[in-house]
Design a protein around this motif. Structure first.
Motif, PDB file in Angstrom:
ATOM      1  N   ARG A  21       0.920  -1.210   0.083  1.00  0.00           N
ATOM      2  CA  ARG A  21      -0.178   0.023  -0.040  1.00  0.00           C
ATOM      3  C   ARG A  21       0.906   1.260   0.094  1.00  0.00           C
ATOM      4  N   ILE A  22       0.715   1.883  -1.162  1.00  0.00           N
ATOM      5  CA  ILE A  22       1.475   3.293  -1.195  1.00  0.00           C
ATOM      6  C   ILE A  22       0.401   4.398  -1.231  1.00  0.00           C
ATOM      7  N   ASP A  23      -0.618   4.126  -1.529  1.00  0.00           N
ATOM      8  CA  ASP A  23      -1.808   5.093  -1.867  1.00  0.00           C
ATOM      9  C   ASP A  23      -2.309   5.774  -0.847  1.00  0.00           C
ATOM     10  N   VAL A  24      -1.967   5.639   0.280  1.00  0.00           N
ATOM     11  CA  VAL A  24      -2.222   6.400   1.758  1.00  0.00           C
ATOM     12  C   VAL A  24      -1.236   7.552   2.046  1.00  0.00           C
ATOM     13  N   GLY A  25      -0.258   7.754   1.275  1.00  0.00           N
ATOM     14  CA  GLY A  25       0.454   8.486   1.980  1.00  0.00           C
ATOM     15  C   GLY A  25       1.535   8.480   2.625  1.00  0.00           C
ATOM     16  N   LEU A  26       1.771   6.754   3.135  1.00  0.00           N
ATOM     17  CA  LEU A  26       2.746   6.212   3.996  1.00  0.00           C
ATOM     18  C   LEU A  26       3.657   5.300   3.398  1.00  0.00           C
ATOM     19  N   ILE A  27       4.649   5.407   3.536  1.00  0.00           N
ATOM     20  CA  ILE A  27       5.766   4.574   3.113  1.00  0.00           C
ATOM     21  C   ILE A  27       6.480   3.656   4.056  1.00  0.00           C
ATOM     22  N   PRO A  28       5.798   2.194   3.884  1.00  0.00           N
ATOM     23  CA  PRO A  28       6.507   1.332   4.611  1.00  0.00           C
ATOM     24  C   PRO A  28       7.960   1.099   4.659  1.00  0.00           C
ATOM     25  N   ALA A  29       8.729   1.814   5.523  1.00  0.00           N
ATOM     26  CA  ALA A  29      10.222   1.791   5.852  1.00  0.00           C
ATOM     27  C   ALA A  29      10.782   0.273   5.576  1.00  0.00           C
ATOM     28  N   LEU A  48       7.006  -1.864  -5.180  1.00  0.00           N
ATOM     29  CA  LEU A  48       7.401  -0.701  -4.132  1.00  0.00           C
ATOM     30  C   LEU A  48       6.769   0.592  -4.833  1.00  0.00           C
ATOM     31  N   PHE A  49       7.164   0.787  -5.842  1.00  0.00           N
ATOM     32  CA  PHE A  49       6.832   2.043  -6.562  1.00  0.00           C
ATOM     33  C   PHE A  49       5.837   2.424  -7.119  1.00  0.00           C
ATOM     34  N   LEU A  50       5.142   1.192  -7.905  1.00  0.00           N
ATOM     35  CA  LEU A  50       4.035   1.318  -8.507  1.00  0.00           C
ATOM     36  C   LEU A  50       2.599   0.663  -7.926  1.00  0.00           C
ATOM     37  N   ALA A  51       2.910   0.020  -6.814  1.00  0.00           N
ATOM     38  CA  ALA A  51       1.769  -0.753  -5.882  1.00  0.00           C
ATOM     39  C   ALA A  51       1.379  -1.737  -7.046  1.00  0.00           C
ATOM     40  N   ARG A  52       1.943  -2.295  -7.852  1.00  0.00           N
ATOM     41  CA  ARG A  52       1.447  -3.046  -8.922  1.00  0.00           C
ATOM     42  C   ARG A  52       1.115  -4.247  -8.026  1.00  0.00           C
ATOM     43  N   PRO A  53      -0.359  -4.818  -8.282  1.00  0.00           N
ATOM     44  CA  PRO A  53      -0.504  -6.034  -7.413  1.00  0.00           C
ATOM     45  C   PRO A  53       0.317  -7.366  -7.849  1.00  0.00           C
ATOM     46  N   PHE A  54       0.431  -8.497  -7.319  1.00  0.00           N
ATOM     47  CA  PHE A  54       0.793  -9.702  -7.544  1.00  0.00           C
ATOM     48  C   PHE A  54       0.402 -10.773  -6.973  1.00  0.00           C
TER      49      PHE A  54
END
Length: 84
Positions: A21-29, A48-54
């Motif tokens: 999840r990167i679409d909530v404004g928080l980056i999980p370090a 990591l950068f595109l939040a591409r589902p897999f």
């Protein structure tokens, strides 16, 4: 995902797609440190950068999963591994 990449073995209980999840404004370090170490930086870029589902098969090919088991059998397989 944070809990999963911290584990020694990973076997999904269901084959459904997942994404970081990167679409909530928080980056999980922890993902930025651990995921590239586990699967390589080029494999980690999409999640990591595109939040591409897999899905589970893709995660296995990336080297993120220990194995893929049929739906509904993860607990049985985990117990089998624990007994061995």
């Amino acid at each position: 995902m944070t809990i999963a990449i911290s584990c020694d073995m990973i076997m999904p209980a269901t084959p459904r797609p997942s994404a970081i999840r990167i679409d909530v404004g928080l980056i999980p370090a922890i993902h930025f440190v651990q995921l590239p170490r586990l699967v390589g930086k080029h494999q980690a870029f999409g999640p990591l950068f595109l939040a591409r589902p897999f899905d589970a098969a893709t995660a296995f090919r990336m080297g993120l999963l220990s194995e893929v088991v049929p739906t509904g059998t993860a607990l049985d397989r985990a117990r089998e591994i624990a007994r061995s």
